[in-house]
Design a protein around this motif. Sequence first.
Motif, PDB file in Angstrom:
ATOM      1  N   TYR A   1      -2.763  41.670 -41.580  1.00 17.32           N
ATOM      2  CA  TYR A   1      -2.029  40.745 -42.446  1.00 17.32           C
ATOM      3  C   TYR A   1      -2.843  40.267 -43.625  1.00 17.32           C
ATOM      4  O   TYR A   1      -2.305  39.666 -44.547  1.00 17.32           O
ATOM      5  N   HIS A   2      -4.156  40.489 -43.622  1.00 16.13           N
ATOM      6  CA  HIS A   2      -4.968  40.103 -44.770  1.00 16.13           C
ATOM      7  C   HIS A   2      -5.243  41.267 -45.695  1.00 16.13           C
ATOM      8  O   HIS A   2      -5.833  41.088 -46.746  1.00 16.13           O
ATOM      9  N   GLU A   3      -4.890  42.446 -45.319  1.00 11.49           N
ATOM     10  CA  GLU A   3      -5.114  43.555 -46.222  1.00 11.49           C
ATOM     11  C   GLU A   3      -3.734  44.014 -46.667  1.00 11.49           C
ATOM     12  O   GLU A   3      -3.145  43.446 -47.560  1.00 11.49           O
TER      13      GLU A   3
ATOM     14  N   GLY B   1     -14.455  44.095 -42.770  1.00 16.40           N
ATOM     15  CA  GLY B   1     -13.047  43.737 -42.912  1.00 16.40           C
ATOM     16  C   GLY B   1     -12.706  42.417 -43.569  1.00 16.40           C
ATOM     17  O   GLY B   1     -13.559  41.586 -43.845  1.00 16.40           O
ATOM     18  N   ASP B   2     -11.427  42.253 -43.849  1.00 17.22           N
ATOM     19  CA  ASP B   2     -10.888  41.114 -44.607  1.00 17.22           C
ATOM     20  C   ASP B   2     -11.649  40.957 -45.929  1.00 17.22           C
ATOM     21  O   ASP B   2     -12.017  39.847 -46.331  1.00 17.22           O
ATOM     22  N   LEU B   3     -11.866  42.090 -46.577  1.00 18.34           N
ATOM     23  CA  LEU B   3     -12.612  42.081 -47.837  1.00 18.34           C
ATOM     24  C   LEU B   3     -11.764  41.449 -48.932  1.00 18.34           C
ATOM     25  O   LEU B   3     -12.272  40.747 -49.794  1.00 18.34           O
TER      26      LEU B   3
ATOM     27  N   GLN C   1     -16.976  45.829 -35.199  1.00 17.55           N
ATOM     28  CA  GLN C   1     -15.580  45.825 -35.655  1.00 17.55           C
ATOM     29  C   GLN C   1     -15.226  44.427 -36.144  1.00 17.55           C
ATOM     30  O   GLN C   1     -15.944  43.460 -35.873  1.00 17.55           O
ATOM     31  N   HIS C   2     -14.102  44.336 -36.851  1.00 22.79           N
ATOM     32  CA  HIS C   2     -13.681  43.038 -37.380  1.00 22.79           C
ATOM     33  C   HIS C   2     -13.215  42.101 -36.273  1.00 22.79           C
ATOM     34  O   HIS C   2     -13.690  40.973 -36.155  1.00 22.79           O
ATOM     35  N   GLU C   3     -12.298  42.556 -35.476  1.00 23.37           N
ATOM     36  CA  GLU C   3     -11.590  41.627 -34.590  1.00 23.37           C
ATOM     37  C   GLU C   3     -12.336  41.297 -33.307  1.00 23.37           C
ATOM     38  O   GLU C   3     -13.153  42.072 -32.806  1.00 23.37           O
TER      39      GLU C   3
ATOM     40  N   ALA D   1     -18.791  40.093 -43.982  1.00 24.16           N
ATOM     41  CA  ALA D   1     -17.366  40.283 -43.697  1.00 24.16           C
ATOM     42  C   ALA D   1     -16.590  39.134 -44.319  1.00 24.16           C
ATOM     43  O   ALA D   1     -17.175  38.167 -44.830  1.00 24.16           O
ATOM     44  N   ASP D   2     -15.265  39.248 -44.273  1.00 17.69           N
ATOM     45  CA  ASP D   2     -14.391  38.124 -44.602  1.00 17.69           C
ATOM     46  C   ASP D   2     -14.664  37.529 -45.991  1.00 17.69           C
ATOM     47  O   ASP D   2     -14.794  36.307 -46.124  1.00 17.69           O
ATOM     48  N   THR D   3     -14.739  38.389 -46.985  1.00 17.81           N
ATOM     49  CA  THR D   3     -14.890  37.876 -48.351  1.00 17.81           C
ATOM     50  C   THR D   3     -13.547  37.372 -48.904  1.00 17.81           C
ATOM     51  O   THR D   3     -13.522  36.541 -49.804  1.00 17.81           O
ATOM     52  N   HIS D   4     -12.421  37.864 -48.379  1.00 23.19           N
ATOM     53  CA  HIS D   4     -11.083  37.351 -48.700  1.00 23.19           C
ATOM     54  C   HIS D   4     -10.818  37.203 -50.201  1.00 23.19           C
ATOM     55  O   HIS D   4     -10.192  36.210 -50.630  1.00 23.19           O
ATOM     56  N   VAL D   5     -11.312  38.152 -50.998  1.00 21.76           N
ATOM     57  CA  VAL D   5     -11.123  38.053 -52.452  1.00 21.76           C
ATOM     58  C   VAL D   5      -9.625  38.010 -52.781  1.00 21.76           C
ATOM     59  O   VAL D   5      -8.850  38.860 -52.310  1.00 21.76           O
TER      60      VAL D   5
ATOM     61  N   ALA E   1     -16.455  39.915 -36.495  1.00 21.66           N
ATOM     62  CA  ALA E   1     -16.256  38.975 -37.610  1.00 21.66           C
ATOM     63  C   ALA E   1     -15.025  38.120 -37.274  1.00 21.66           C
ATOM     64  O   ALA E   1     -14.916  37.625 -36.176  1.00 21.66           O
ATOM     65  N   HIS E   2     -14.126  37.927 -38.247  1.00 19.77           N
ATOM     66  CA  HIS E   2     -12.795  37.400 -38.007  1.00 19.77           C
ATOM     67  C   HIS E   2     -12.718  35.885 -37.803  1.00 19.77           C
ATOM     68  O   HIS E   2     -11.817  35.236 -38.307  1.00 19.77           O
ATOM     69  N   LEU E   3     -13.670  35.302 -37.073  1.00 23.43           N
ATOM     70  CA  LEU E   3     -13.579  33.867 -36.779  1.00 23.43           C
ATOM     71  C   LEU E   3     -14.293  33.000 -37.817  1.00 23.43           C
ATOM     72  O   LEU E   3     -14.255  31.773 -37.741  1.00 23.43           O
ATOM     73  N   HIS E   4     -14.957  33.639 -38.784  1.00 20.48           N
ATOM     74  CA  HIS E   4     -15.565  32.928 -39.919  1.00 20.48           C
ATOM     75  C   HIS E   4     -16.683  31.968 -39.521  1.00 20.48           C
ATOM     76  O   HIS E   4     -16.934  30.995 -40.222  1.00 20.48           O
ATOM     77  N   VAL E   5     -17.323  32.203 -38.392  1.00 23.06           N
ATOM     78  CA  VAL E   5     -18.509  31.410 -38.044  1.00 23.06           C
ATOM     79  C   VAL E   5     -19.621  32.348 -37.576  1.00 23.06           C
ATOM     80  O   VAL E   5     -19.365  33.455 -37.110  1.00 23.06           O
TER      81      VAL E   5
HETATM   82 MN   LIG Z   1     -10.888  36.642 -42.114  1.00 24.74          MN
END
Ligand SMILES: [Mn+2]
Length: 268
Positions: free
Chosen positions: A115-117, A64-66, A158-160, A7-11, A197-201
């Motif tokens: 807000y990230h997509e 999510g947050d791809l 889920q993401h959140e 998750a959270d690749t944030h490209v 995901a979402h919290l990046h840890v």
């Molecule tokens: Mn994220």
Amino acid sequence: MKITCLADTHVGSLRAVFPDNYIGELGNNISLARNMGQRQLAKYFKNFIEWNKQERPDTVLMLGDLINGTNRNAYGQGQIVADIDEQRKAFIKLILPLVKIPSVKEVYLTTGSGYHESLDSNVTKAITDDLKGYGVNAIYSGHSVELEDISGFSIYAQHECSNTLYKGTMAEKELIQQLTANALGRTKQKYDLDIRAHLHVYEYLEMRNVRFILLPCWQEYTPISGATKSPFRWMPDIGGVILNIEEKELTVKKKLYPPIRFKMFNQT
Ligand SMILES: [Mn+2]
């Protein structure tokens, strides 16, 4: 059954993984603008793909947050490329070597933080369609994925998730809420595993007969609003996990990469 979760690749973020040799719409090689952190993340991602080639997962789950989207919460700052269509294509270039591993039979995608997509258009659905165009069995799953009877395991993802000071507290809270909702007859299904995901840890909590996994990310420390006050609280874990599920046994293999740099706390 093996399930790769990431998750959270944030490209699109200047702090996140970005593929090699991405040629933009106007012919410029956007990858040449990558900074040292992004080049290191790209190396880690290639290593992650090699690990997956050895492990041969059946399924890939992307929570999510791809892409980083317009990054409206930071007023559009901190982007290597701001155009959502470019970010989408760059994400596809990044992810194809993973989802085209021959053992992978299906790829599930969920939405991330709006807000990230994009708040105007469904980016994850568009990415799903892009992947289908490359012959990938991609399945758009909306806000969440439910996988039932994977060798006796039922999984919710889920993401959140809601934040707390101690992320382990959050994991236990979410599990207990799930068990309570089920006991009260509010849900049909008791899930054996809840993935967020979402919290990046990365975190993994196993209680007697329920489990919770928080997925790592592909973005280095990012001084978002609030994160500069307590930077160590917001230091991310980089990587992903593979779930191996056989005959009522579930094991979690994690792949976590070394931190990249710490000296950029207050730069945006
Ligand atoms: Mn994220």
